[in-house]
Structures are given as structure tokens and as C-alpha cells.
Write a protein that holds these residues in place. Sequence first.
Motif: not given
Length: 349
Positions: A40-59
Motif C-alpha cells: 500500500d503506497p499510502a501506508t508505505a509513506g508513513k513507515v518510519a525512515a528506513v536506511a535514510g529513506y522516508s515519506g515520498t521516497q518509500l511511497t
Amino acid sequence: MNLITRTALAGGAILALLAGSFTLSSGTGQASACTTQTVDPATAGKVAAVAGYSGTQLTNAAHIINAATALGLDTAGQTLGVMTAMGESSLRVLDHGDTAGPDSRGLFQQRDKWGTLAQRMDAEQSATLFFTKLKTITGWEQLAPSAAAHKVQGNADPDHYTRYYQPATAVVQALAATTRGTGCGISGDKIELAQNLVTAADEGRLKGLTPDHIKEIRWIAQGQTVPDCDIDVRILQIITIALNTFHRIGVSDINRKCTGQILGGGTKSSHWINGGGGAVDFYSLAATPTTGADGNAIRLIGALDAVVQAKARIGQKQCRAKADVRLALQHFAEFDDTCNHLHVDIAYV
């Protein structure tokens, strides 16, 4: 620390794994065919930062994973795609190129020849372009990840993407449990389930180790009742879900009472008690060894947690803790187990 949570099923579907049946209620009263698991892209964007990537990057990473899934690619392909986009755009949809490619655009910095501007500027469509070309490269799975990406991208340095492989692995693993659409209309008929699994075994998609536990499934498929060699129908359903999800899986242990194995918990093991057959150990998912903490394991745990009953158990708790992965589970209880497989049991339900 990464907090992995399981999202609600799309469309309000309700799944239940019962003693004799696996049911999917979608409001129609009819069982649904298997649906593809997507992040789920919307949920992915809310996951805590991973390896320096977060928000729109995780989406955007979620869109890449979904594009890979739609083309039948497993975790290895998904990771390769995320790695490549990290190396090209830092997981951002860029509206500009560079000196070497002034017409390059999007997550993968694809030039005009790749497709329309709209396609290249769309996260999922640009990823589809990438994976479509990847699949034309014979033996890409045997190449080093950066070398495989280089063959697709045609960039100057074949080793350019290597530094992004570990961060990409972490991102794919972190997003694995935000899947949606976990449901399958799985049969509750033990013989039918076993027969389908035997077909998969004969095709090489379901493999076992020594001692052979696949024979236990074969006996059930043939309608034979072999003392102390039965398998709970729910375990057959769980194996079926894993097979439907990953296409190729390996099972190391099912009914240890049948094979006489005195390992781990011995005669008190969930593989042994109540006649045995109340647990299954997966040693590989998608033809890749599992530790119980890798992305494939997390994906399967998320799918199964939606359908098992309370008091069902999942092993390898300490393996996930060591990998800094915490699961928010609704039904499964976690316990420690060795990090060379994924243990699932319903023996105490």
C-alpha cells in the motif's frame, strides 16, 4: 528501529482460517480467487525512515515493488528495482536529467527512447518499463545485482548500484508487511489440498529435505491413513498460501512423529504433539533461503496473521529482533527459534 505493522485488507474483506475451511467473505457470499499481494503506497509513506529513506521516497519504493509483483518478480527483482532507483534518483521522480542524459526523467532517469514523458514521470509505469526490459535479459538472476541493473540501464559504471543494495534490501523488507489483498479462496478439503501440493512437488515448486516430509502429503493425497503421519488441514492450507504467494517453496519439517525426529522440543514439539502435523517449517521462500527475518518471511507472516486463529505461533522472534524488525501482530504469538527457517504452528490453538 523499524516498526512493521499489518494493514487492513482492501475492500473490508474478512478472512478466517478454521479447522475445516478457509473462507473469504467479500460481501458476495462466494470465495474469491487468489489476489496478488501489493504494498500500500499510502501506508508505505508513513513507515518510519528506513536506511535514510522516508515519506515520498518509500511511497515510490512501494510503486516499484508493485510493478515487479505485477510482472511476476519476487523479492530479488523488487530489491534490484529499488536499488536502481536509489542509484538514479534517490527514489525521487526527477523532472530533469544530467549532462550525460539531458532528456533523462523520473525514478530511473529513463531517456526519451524508453517511453512517453508521462510514463517516465509515473513511478509505477516507469518501474514497469524497467522490469519489462530486465525480464528480457537471460540469466539476470545469476548476475550481481549491480551488473543486472547495468545491463538494463546502460550506465557507465557496472558497479555503480552496489552501494545501494543493502539499503534497498532494508526498504523492501520494511515495506513487506504493509501488503494488501492477502486473500485466497483456499479449499478446506484435505485430500484436494494435498493433491494440489503433490502436483507442485512433482513440478519442482514444492521441495523437501531429508527426512522426507513431502511423503506425508502424498499419503493424504492418495487417501491413505498412515498412523502418526497425518497433517492438520490448516497446515496444508498454510503451505498452500505460501506456495501461492511465492510459487517455489521448501519445507523441512511437518510431522516429526512420522519420521521419528527428536529435535528441539522433542516429543513436546508442535511437530509431534497430538499425533504430529500441527506445524510446518519453511526453509526457503521464492527459492531463497529464509531466516524468519527476511523480506519474504515478513511478507508471509503478514499474510498468515490475517487468517490464523489466536494462539497460533510464529517462530524466529529473536532473529527478527536482531534484524531490528518488530511486528505488530493480531493473532500470532511469537517465540524464539533458530534462524535457518520460518516456523508456523497451530498445535496449541
